[in-house]
Scaffold this motif. Structure first.
Motif, PDB file in Angstrom:
ATOM      1  N   ARG A 165      84.610  19.853   2.082  1.00  0.00           N
ATOM      2  CA  ARG A 165      84.788  20.100   3.516  1.00  0.00           C
ATOM      3  C   ARG A 165      83.565  19.615   4.294  1.00  0.00           C
ATOM      4  NH1 ARG A 165      88.525  24.175   4.872  1.00  0.00           N
ATOM      5  NH2 ARG A 165      89.751  24.848   3.083  1.00  0.00           N
ATOM      6  N   SER A 215      88.460  13.557  -0.433  1.00  0.00           N
ATOM      7  CA  SER A 215      88.433  14.065  -1.809  1.00  0.00           C
ATOM      8  C   SER A 215      89.259  13.208  -2.756  1.00  0.00           C
ATOM      9  CB  SER A 215      88.897  15.522  -1.855  1.00  0.00           C
ATOM     10  OG  SER A 215      90.259  15.628  -1.543  1.00  0.00           O
ATOM     11  N   ARG A 255      84.118  11.821  -5.343  1.00  0.00           N
ATOM     12  CA  ARG A 255      84.188  12.860  -6.376  1.00  0.00           C
ATOM     13  C   ARG A 255      82.994  12.751  -7.318  1.00  0.00           C
ATOM     14  NH1 ARG A 255      88.660  15.499  -5.635  1.00  0.00           N
ATOM     15  NH2 ARG A 255      88.124  16.845  -7.375  1.00  0.00           N
ATOM     16  N   ASP A 262      88.689  21.104 -10.162  1.00  0.00           N
ATOM     17  CA  ASP A 262      88.469  20.351 -11.405  1.00  0.00           C
ATOM     18  C   ASP A 262      87.222  20.839 -12.139  1.00  0.00           C
ATOM     19  OD1 ASP A 262      86.625  19.548  -9.548  1.00  0.00           O
ATOM     20  OD2 ASP A 262      86.718  17.430 -10.038  1.00  0.00           O
ATOM     21  N   ARG A 304      98.852  20.419   1.461  1.00  0.00           N
ATOM     22  CA  ARG A 304      97.546  20.248   0.839  1.00  0.00           C
ATOM     23  C   ARG A 304      97.657  20.303  -0.693  1.00  0.00           C
ATOM     24  NH1 ARG A 304      92.464  23.064   0.986  1.00  0.00           N
ATOM     25  NH2 ARG A 304      93.357  24.964   1.830  1.00  0.00           N
ATOM     26  N   ASP A 310      96.486  17.285  -3.003  1.00  0.00           N
ATOM     27  CA  ASP A 310      95.434  17.541  -3.980  1.00  0.00           C
ATOM     28  C   ASP A 310      95.912  17.320  -5.410  1.00  0.00           C
ATOM     29  OD1 ASP A 310      93.571  18.155  -2.045  1.00  0.00           O
ATOM     30  OD2 ASP A 310      93.906  20.316  -2.151  1.00  0.00           O
TER      31      ASP A 310
END
Ligand code: C5P
Length: 220
Positions: A39, A102, A108, A133, A178, A182
């Motif tokens: 975020r 993301s 990442r 993760d 979301r 994701d």
């Protein structure tokens, strides 16, 4: 001695943030919310004038990302570029833009390195790190690995109790969008080998925290 690492993954609305923080407090551990970093980076990119659909520009914003997180569960805060953004990163505007950043492997990797440094830097007997993760990528060798789940119905109800200023339907729509975005990047719905699934559908908050604490005490 080596600090105990507790990895917690789960979908939006599973309660993983509040549960992980309360478990960290009960255990005297540090707490790391990795979603806060995604975020914060989305916010940093937007504030740097980056178009989030321009992957190259998003990646180019990584080196200047100045991120600081408070890992004391009693005093969590997030600072970006020296500014406190603890509340700002929870706004719907930021929430809906995170997936744009993301999904990028470069982003990442950069953040995973950061998370590992924070885990290694803990001065407490352990750290609870939570995200999507953690059990699989960030800390696959954690002593305790938990997938926190709850039925979709319960997750939506919990999330809409948290979010004010919009209808329950809108909250539910955002949550499933979301989850869908994701899950294209990481699979946080099925437990990897060796990961304990904790289904909180029929547990209240305190019972869920207690279950995490007991798992840690019995394993680590
Ligand atoms: O956990 P939270 O809902 O705050 O995470 C915000 C967003 O950050 C997620 O929707 C996801 O896109 C991203 N995220 C991720 N990997 C993590 C944690 C969060 O991709 N480990």
């Amino acid at each position: 001695y080596t600090p105990v690492v507790v990895a917690v993954d789960g979908p939006a609305g599973s309660g993983k943030s509040s549960v992980s923080r309360a478990a960290a407090r009960a255990l005297g551990f540090d707490y790391q919310d990795t979603g806060a970093a995604y975020r914060a980076f989305a916010l940093h990119a937007v504030q740097s004038g980056v178009d989030l659909d321009d992957a190259a520009a998003v990646i180019a914003a990584l080196p200047a990302f100045d991120y600081e997180i408070g890992t004391d569960p009693d005093e969590t805060f997030v600072r970006v570029d020296g500014r406190d953004v603890t509340d700002e990163i929870r706004t719907p505007r930021v929430t809906s833009s995170v997936a744009h950043v993301s999904k990028l492997p470069e982003v990442r990797q950069h953040l995973v390195d950061l998370f590992r440094r924070i885990i290694q830097g803990t001065s407490k007997p352990g750290i609870v790190t939570e995200g999507r993760d953690i059990t699989t990528v960030v800390a696959p060798d954690a002593q305790v690995r938990i997938l926190l789940t709850a039925s979709e119905e319960v997750r939506m109800a919990r999330r809409s109790a948290e979010v004010t200023g919009q209808s329950a339907e809108e909250t539910a729509r955002q949550l499933s969008r979301r989850d869908q975005q994701d899950s294209r990047v990481v699979d946080f719905m099925t437990a990897a080998e060796g990961v304990t699934t904790l289904d909180s559908t029929h547990l209240d908050f305190d019972q869920t925290v207690q279950a995490v604490v007991e798992l840690v005490r019995s394993t680590a």
